[in-house]
Design a protein around this motif. Structure first.
Motif, mmCIF file in Angstrom:
data_model
loop_
_atom_site.group_PDB
_atom_site.id
_atom_site.type_symbol
_atom_site.label_atom_id
_atom_site.label_comp_id
_atom_site.label_asym_id
_atom_site.label_seq_id
_atom_site.Cartn_x
_atom_site.Cartn_y
_atom_site.Cartn_z
ATOM 1 N N GLN A 173 0.918 -1.068 -0.031
ATOM 2 C CA GLN A 173 0.070 0.007 -0.107
ATOM 3 C C GLN A 173 0.858 1.124 0.069
ATOM 4 O OE1 GLN A 173 -2.509 -0.520 3.575
ATOM 5 N NE2 GLN A 173 -3.503 -2.160 2.584
ATOM 6 N N GLU A 174 2.011 1.257 0.877
ATOM 7 C CA GLU A 174 2.978 2.516 0.687
ATOM 8 C C GLU A 174 3.282 2.771 -0.370
ATOM 9 O OE1 GLU A 174 3.360 4.554 3.503
ATOM 10 O OE2 GLU A 174 1.577 3.606 4.177
ATOM 11 N N ILE A 175 4.027 1.549 -1.207
ATOM 12 C CA ILE A 175 4.416 1.649 -2.597
ATOM 13 C C ILE A 175 3.512 2.517 -3.373
ATOM 14 C CG2 ILE A 175 5.678 0.559 -4.386
ATOM 15 C CD1 ILE A 175 6.678 -1.601 -2.225
ATOM 16 N N GLU A 176 2.308 1.660 -3.534
ATOM 17 C CA GLU A 176 1.362 2.347 -4.243
ATOM 18 C C GLU A 176 1.049 3.954 -4.187
ATOM 19 O OE1 GLU A 176 -1.844 -0.440 -3.281
ATOM 20 O OE2 GLU A 176 -1.455 -1.551 -5.155
ATOM 21 N N LYS A 177 1.165 4.247 -2.847
ATOM 22 C CA LYS A 177 1.011 5.762 -2.433
ATOM 23 C C LYS A 177 2.197 6.514 -3.135
ATOM 24 C CE LYS A 177 -0.776 5.230 2.122
ATOM 25 N NZ LYS A 177 -0.235 5.389 3.383
ATOM 26 N N ARG A 178 3.265 5.948 -3.343
ATOM 27 C CA ARG A 178 4.368 6.692 -3.952
ATOM 28 C C ARG A 178 4.752 6.233 -5.314
ATOM 29 N NH1 ARG A 178 8.264 8.001 0.504
ATOM 30 N NH2 ARG A 178 7.259 7.334 2.378
ATOM 31 N N ALA A 179 3.741 5.569 -6.054
ATOM 32 C CA ALA A 179 3.849 4.948 -7.360
ATOM 33 C C ALA A 179 4.328 6.173 -8.158
ATOM 34 C CB ALA A 179 2.934 4.208 -7.856
ATOM 35 N N ALA A 180 3.518 7.234 -8.083
ATOM 36 C CA ALA A 180 3.287 8.373 -8.742
ATOM 37 C C ALA A 180 4.698 9.198 -8.962
ATOM 38 C CB ALA A 180 2.410 9.530 -8.426
ATOM 39 N N GLU A 181 5.550 9.142 -7.930
ATOM 40 C CA GLU A 181 6.797 9.674 -7.461
ATOM 41 C C GLU A 181 7.903 8.915 -8.774
ATOM 42 O OE1 GLU A 181 8.983 9.393 -4.053
ATOM 43 O OE2 GLU A 181 6.795 9.756 -2.967
ATOM 44 N N VAL A 182 7.594 7.683 -8.639
ATOM 45 C CA VAL A 182 8.485 6.666 -9.609
ATOM 46 C C VAL A 182 8.056 7.206 -11.097
ATOM 47 C CG1 VAL A 182 9.501 4.669 -10.239
ATOM 48 C CG2 VAL A 182 8.804 5.072 -7.863
ATOM 49 N N GLY A 183 6.928 6.901 -11.387
ATOM 50 C CA GLY A 183 6.398 7.024 -12.968
ATOM 51 C C GLY A 183 6.021 5.679 -13.186
ATOM 52 N N ASP A 184 6.561 5.093 -14.030
ATOM 53 C CA ASP A 184 6.076 3.770 -14.442
ATOM 54 C C ASP A 184 6.759 2.713 -13.520
ATOM 55 O OD1 ASP A 184 8.109 1.691 -16.343
ATOM 56 O OD2 ASP A 184 8.913 3.679 -16.009
ATOM 57 N N ARG A 215 9.106 -3.760 -10.859
ATOM 58 C CA ARG A 215 9.720 -3.110 -12.170
ATOM 59 C C ARG A 215 9.497 -1.994 -12.542
ATOM 60 N NH1 ARG A 215 7.084 -7.993 -15.233
ATOM 61 N NH2 ARG A 215 5.924 -7.800 -13.443
ATOM 62 N N THR A 216 10.643 -1.354 -13.255
ATOM 63 C CA THR A 216 10.355 -0.053 -13.676
ATOM 64 C C THR A 216 11.448 0.460 -14.663
ATOM 65 O OG1 THR A 216 10.323 2.460 -12.943
ATOM 66 C CG2 THR A 216 12.098 1.005 -11.804
ATOM 67 N N GLY A 217 11.364 1.460 -15.354
ATOM 68 C CA GLY A 217 12.363 1.981 -16.201
ATOM 69 C C GLY A 217 13.137 2.992 -15.644
ATOM 70 N N ARG A 218 12.802 3.387 -14.405
ATOM 71 C CA ARG A 218 13.462 4.619 -13.817
ATOM 72 C C ARG A 218 14.160 3.861 -12.256
ATOM 73 N NH1 ARG A 218 8.673 8.577 -15.121
ATOM 74 N NH2 ARG A 218 9.203 8.963 -17.175
ATOM 75 N N LEU A 255 13.179 4.973 -8.299
ATOM 76 C CA LEU A 255 12.585 3.893 -7.564
ATOM 77 C C LEU A 255 13.355 3.697 -6.204
ATOM 78 C CD1 LEU A 255 10.347 1.657 -6.765
ATOM 79 C CD2 LEU A 255 12.041 0.220 -8.382
ATOM 80 N N GLY A 256 14.860 3.784 -6.689
ATOM 81 C CA GLY A 256 15.769 3.566 -5.442
ATOM 82 C C GLY A 256 15.327 4.462 -4.491
ATOM 83 N N SER A 257 15.535 5.826 -4.553
ATOM 84 C CA SER A 257 15.121 6.873 -3.541
ATOM 85 C C SER A 257 13.673 6.896 -3.141
ATOM 86 C CB SER A 257 15.440 8.473 -4.173
ATOM 87 O OG SER A 257 15.090 8.410 -5.498
ATOM 88 N N ALA A 258 12.797 6.428 -3.810
ATOM 89 C CA ALA A 258 11.371 6.243 -3.288
ATOM 90 C C ALA A 258 11.617 5.145 -2.126
ATOM 91 C CB ALA A 258 10.413 5.783 -4.228
#
Ligand code: ADP
Ligand code: ZN
Length: 760
Positions: free
Chosen positions: A688-699, A724-727, A731-734
């Motif tokens: 859930q916490e990751i989902e909240k930050r998903a926008a920060e990461v983008g994809d 999984r991400t392209g960025r 993602l690391g900083s998130a």
């Protein structure tokens, strides 16, 4: 202001000299602390220095990471002392450690810990002192000596200086006799630092550069040509040297290193731990250390004693050894200036450290090369999908060596359909008739055979055919392996170890006719003994290696032809070069195909290609038998045809469709704890916490939480979330931010693994 006051402060303030040191302590605190630099330590406290400082009511060791003029904290306490004469971590390595902490989401002290070997970090210096005997010039009046004394003196004089122990051994004299010679003023006995040399006993004959073939020449020219690109410390290109097994990559490395030395720069050669055989080390020492030319080659790996590692490290730090060959952590060797980093077998998974900091030495090598203006060469016969993808995209420069160097042919690979063999015999046979016949031929002709099975032990499980009971580890979700020689059942994850029961342990059953299923190297060895009673068979796996010398002994015997057949796990898969091996048998090729991991196909292709590459390195053409139950699987078929490009093209399509690395980047979150319910709830919360930050990461693609394939290990339940991400940087900083803010229940831990290699 009085004069005295002025004198006291003036020298410090005139140039705004830093008086404060920021220190990362050797404690898992995830932050740094400021200390005053006492005047007497001003000259020695520098960035990278190891220091001892007060912390609460204790004294702790730490590393200075910055020098400051002011600190936001009041009432600083002073540094107590510095450790060692030479600052331990160079600013360059410190910078690299910072990158590791950021990229792999770990605290700075964890990153720092990995850049210095334990043997060097200690407060007490690890030098070994030994008594040395030095011959003194002959005095004016010659003292009277017995014939025996003269004999000993001659020995001492011939050596000029030697360890006391050596002289005692060589002369057979007593220590007393030597003391008498000392009293007469003929020799001097005093303690000195004596360096341990793990390879001192080896006699290594020097080799000279080979005349390169056209492909090698092109590779060497491109690599050496690039080392001047854009000035000394400007970023240099990364090369991917894709050369089939036996294409002569080592000679390319050797000549590229020679070129770096000519330019006054050093080199690091990374080799997977299991390929760091005496044979491999010798090839480098023979070129650079042997004979009188003597550029020291330092070796760093886990089989060295702490003392040896300490001394090897200091040889590098003092600039005496300019070439380092080592396993994963040698990527941090303090070679300065650094001209070249070679990562041999770059696809090897052992380059990834499976504990924090979870760095990948190949990727760290690329980053370090960029930071220090060193050329990086990644070499492999089976490049990782990641590196080949980078080469295709132009990020790395591709160098291809498609043929064997010495005109030896690639071995003929025959895939044996084991389903057919299984139909003819009761149960699953270990050897197909084809492989049996091939071994027989080799024995007749006096040629050698390598048999590969990546599983140790005798049987993979103990089952009761009546009640269906399977002996499982009480701590892990895994069946116990039967080790017949030891007469034990063992867990290969937690090392749980029990005697073999005489009957089914199920209290309602008790059937005495329990059965062992599956096979391991021990069973292969035993079966060979039955089929070929006169053959000399040796096994090489971690069970067979009890002592430090076993490894050398087994390989040595095989090299000298004292063994006909060598059976082994992945330990024999790579780096070995035995010209008399004309047959390689892969007992069960499907084993790695069925691993629950998106890299299973890639891993199988690599393993088959590498193992096959051990065959036919001499004058007789090699033959490889691949026994498989899924003989038409693409990983097996492309390996049979030695077709890396074909394999890559079909594999990358699969990765693209499912957005797996290298097309995307991956991060693995692993939650563990003894209470399954708590672990599961925590994993849900993290998601859930990751989902909240998903926008920060983008994809971002989130998979899980789900129980890991190994659902329980060492009494811990394990849940995974795969991202999984392209960025990956975002993602690391998130994730770092998330980990910092996260409040997990007691007993639940979360591991963040960036670019994971092990998904089990
Ligand atoms: P790789 O590391 O690519 O598998 P090696 O470096 O082990 O291959 O080389 C395979 C064999 O070819 C070795 O015996 C090596 O001595 C030999 N070799 C390499 N380069 C040459 C060359 N230019 N001329 C003759 N033999 C060579
Ligand atoms: Zn276990």
């Amino acid at each position: 202001m009085t004069a005295a006051f002025c004198l006291f402060y003036f020298p410090r303030f005139r140039f705004a000299v830093p008086v404060i040191a920021r220190v990362t302590l050797d404690l898992a605190l995830g932050k740094e602390f400021d200390y005053l630099i006492p005047e007497e330590l001003e000259d020695v406290v520098e960035v990278g220095a190891r220091v001892k400082v007060p912390f609460a009511h204790r004294q702790v060791l730490g590393c200075v990471t910055a020098l400051l003029e002011t600190s936001p904290h009041p009432n600083l306490r002073p540094i107590l002392k510095t450790i060692g004469r030479q600052s331990h971590v160079t600013p360059k390595i410190l910078k690299l450690a910072r990158w590791i902490a950021d990229y792999y989401c770990c605290p700075p002290e964890t990153a720092l810990k990995s850049v210095l070997p334990e043997a060097v970090r200690k407060e007490k210096e690890g030098w070994r002192e030994q008594l040395f005997v030095r011959a003194l010039p002959e005095p004016e009046t010659k003292p009277k000596l017995s014939a025996r004394q003269r004999e000993i003196l001659e020995l001492a004089r011939a050596a000029k200086e030697m360890p006391l122990q050596d002289l005692l051994r060589q002369s057979g004299a007593a220590a007393q006799t030597l003391r008498r010679l000392e009293d007469k003023g003929l020799i001097h006995i005093a303690p000195q630092i004596s360096e341990r040399d793990p390879y001192a006993r080896d006699i290594i004959l020097p080799t000279r550069a080979l005349a390169l073939n056209a492909e090698q020449q092109r590779a060497v020219s491109e690599i050496t040509g690039a080392s001047g690109d854009g000035g000394a410390d400007k970023p240099k290109p990364v090369f991917l040297l894709h050369g089939v097994t036996g294409s002569g990559k080592t000679e390319v490395y050797l000549q590229a290193i020679a070129h770096a030395l000519e330019r006054g720069r050093g080199a690091i050669v990374l080799v997977p731990e299991i390929s760091l055989t005496p044979q491999t080390v010798e090839r480098f020492k023979a070129r650079f250390s042997a004979g009188s030319s003597g550029t020291l080659v330092a070796v760093l790996h886990s089989h060295l004693s702490a003392g040896e590692r300490h001394d090897e490290w200091h040889k590098i730090r003092q600039g005496r050894a300019r070439i380092v060959i080592g396993a994963r952590s040698a990527v941090f060797a303090p070679v300065d200036p650094l001209g070249l980093i070679i990562v041999d077998e770059e696809h090897e998974h052992s380059y990834k450290q499976e504990e924090a900091p979870r760095y990948h030495a190949r990727d760290v090598a690329v980053v370090r090369g960029r930071m220090e203006g060193a050329v990086v060469v990644l070499g492999s016969a089976t490049p990782s999908m990641e590196s080949y993808y980078n080469a295709r995209k132009g990020k790395y420069r591709l160098l291809e060596m498609p043929d064997r160097a010495d005109n030896k042919k690639m071995p003929i690979v025959r895939v044996v359909d084991m389903r057919a063999a299984a139909r003819h015999e009761k149960g699953t046979p270990i050897f197909s008739p084809e492989l049996k016949e091939a071994i027989h031929q080799r024995l007749e002709r006096g040629e050698q055979t390598l048999l590969f099975l990546n599983r140790r032990g005798f049987a993979t499980s103990l089952q009761c055919p009546l009640c269906g009971y399977v002996a499982e580890c009480p701590n892990c979700s895994l069946a116990l392996t039967y080790h017949r020689q030891a007469g034990r059942l063992r867990c290969h994850v937690c090392a749980h170890d029990v005697p073999v029961p005489a009957a089914c342990p199920n209290p309602k059953c008790g059937n005495p006719a329990i059965r062992f299923a599956g096979m391991g190297t021990e069973k292969v060895e035993a079966t060979l003994g039955k089929l070929f009673p006169r053959a000399r068979v040796q096994r090489m796996d971690s069970d067979a290696l009890k002592r430090k010398e076993d490894y050398r002994r087994i390989l040595g015997d095989f090299g000298r032809g004292k063994t006909d057949i060598l059976v082994g796990t992945q330990m024999i898969a790579k780096g070995l070069h035995f010209p008399n091996v004309t047959l390689v048998g892969i007992i069960y090729a499907d084993l790695s195909l069925h691993a629950p991991d998106f890299r299973a196909g890639e891993r199988t292709f690599q393993l088959l290609t590498q193992v096959s590459g051990r065959a036919g390195r001499g004058d007789v053409e090699g033959e490889v038998f691949v026994q498989a139950f899924t003989p038409f699987h693409p990983a097996i078929q492309y390996a049979r045809r030695h077709d890396f490009n074909g394999f890559y093209d079909q594999e990358i399509e699969f990765r693209q469709q499912l957005k797996y690395p290298p097309v995307s980047r991956m991060a693995l979150l692993l939650l563990t704890g003894r209470n399954e319910e708590k672990v599961k709830l925590s994993a849900d919360h993290v998601k859930q916490e990751i989902e909240k930050r998903a926008a920060e990461v983008g994809d971002l693609i989130i998979a899980g939480p789900a129980p890991a394939p190994l659902a329980r290990a060492e009494t811990m339940y394990r849940y995974q979330i795969v991202l999984r991400t392209g960025r990956i940087a975002r993602l690391g900083s998130a994730l770092a931010a998330l980990a910092g803010a996260l409040n997990l229940p007691k007993g639940v831990k979360m591991i963040i693994d960036i670019d994971p290699v092990n998904l089990i």
